[in-house]
Scaffold this active site. Structure first.
Site, PDB file in Angstrom:
ATOM      1  CG  HIS A  14      -0.133  -0.318   2.493  1.00  0.00           C
ATOM      2  ND1 HIS A  14      -0.088  -1.584   3.036  1.00  0.00           N
ATOM      3  CD2 HIS A  14       0.675   0.442   3.258  1.00  0.00           C
ATOM      4  CE1 HIS A  14       0.701  -1.584   4.093  1.00  0.00           C
ATOM      5  NE2 HIS A  14       1.185  -0.356   4.254  1.00  0.00           N
ATOM      6  CG  HIS A  40       8.754   4.227  -0.586  1.00  0.00           C
ATOM      7  ND1 HIS A  40       8.736   5.266   0.339  1.00  0.00           N
ATOM      8  CD2 HIS A  40       8.886   3.083   0.141  1.00  0.00           C
ATOM      9  CE1 HIS A  40       8.847   4.761   1.551  1.00  0.00           C
ATOM     10  NE2 HIS A  40       8.929   3.452   1.468  1.00  0.00           N
TER      11      HIS A  40
END
Length: 215
Positions: free
Chosen positions: A60, A147
């Protein structure tokens, strides 16, 4: 129906006591992106580095890691975060690129990048920080660096081959997707690995999608 909070659990070796959960606020990823990340991980695994790979279905985009949260504080946390997202318009992102923290010479975290042409992610994360800080969640000292974590390096075994594999795919391009909601997640550590459950979904404004979104 209210979402159930699972008492107890731990993540990365940190215990939580009764009446507490481990939590974070993040953007969920569509299946197409998870499939792309799975393909990247499978390629990197061939380098045989000593890496604890994250299951693609669990990846996620974290906006704010909260850590240990008392159960009685969860309603206030939801109330603080909800207005941030209700004012947000949908925007686009594109998955792509590979890298390592702190660098490829000393890789500790292997990550996939995100292209944010609209520049929406940073301000959104900052707004979440401001909203939850009064509840006792301090601001991150490091700047927000969006990221997607693919794996965490456990030792130097196979480090050179792993770094070379990452370099080979540094310019990879993944699918585009629209971000139109985020969620408050609970993290539960099980024998099979960490499991993440949605405690509260936060939908963005139903207005028009950001015209500068990625296509």
């Amino acid at each position: 129906m209210p979402l159930m909070l699972i008492r107890g659990g731990r993540e990365e070796g940190m215990e939580t006591r009764a009446g507490e959960i481990r939590a974070f606020i993040a953007v969920e990823l569509p299946e197409a992106v998870k499939e792309y990340l799975s393909t990247l991980s499978d390629e990197l695994k061939r380098a045989r580095g000593d890496v604890k790979w994250v299951r693609p279905e669990s990846i996620h985009l974290t906006l704010k890691f909260l850590g240990t949260v008392r159960l009685e504080l969860v309603p206030a946390l939801e109330a603080a975060a909800a207005p941030v997202f209700s004012r947000e318009q949908s925007f686009g992102l594109r998955a792509g690129g590979l890298g390592a923290f702190p660098n490829l010479g000393r890789p500790r975290v292997i990550w996939a990048g995100l292209e944010d042409r609209s520049g929406s992610l940073g301000p959104l994360a900052a707004s979440v920080e401001s909203a939850v800080e009064p509840l006792g969640f301090p601001r991150e000292k490091r700047s927000f660096n969006p990221h997607l974590t693919l794996g965490r390096v456990r030792s130097d075994a196979g480090k050179r081959d792993l770094a070379e594999a990452v370099r080979h795919r540094m310019d990879s391009v993944g699918p585009s997707f629209t971000v139109d909601h985020a969620a408050l997640f609970q993290s539960i550590l099980k024998p099979t690995g960490a499991e993440y459950r949605v405690v509260r979904r936060f939908d963005f404004s139903p207005g028009a999608v950001d015209e500068n979104r990625n296509d």
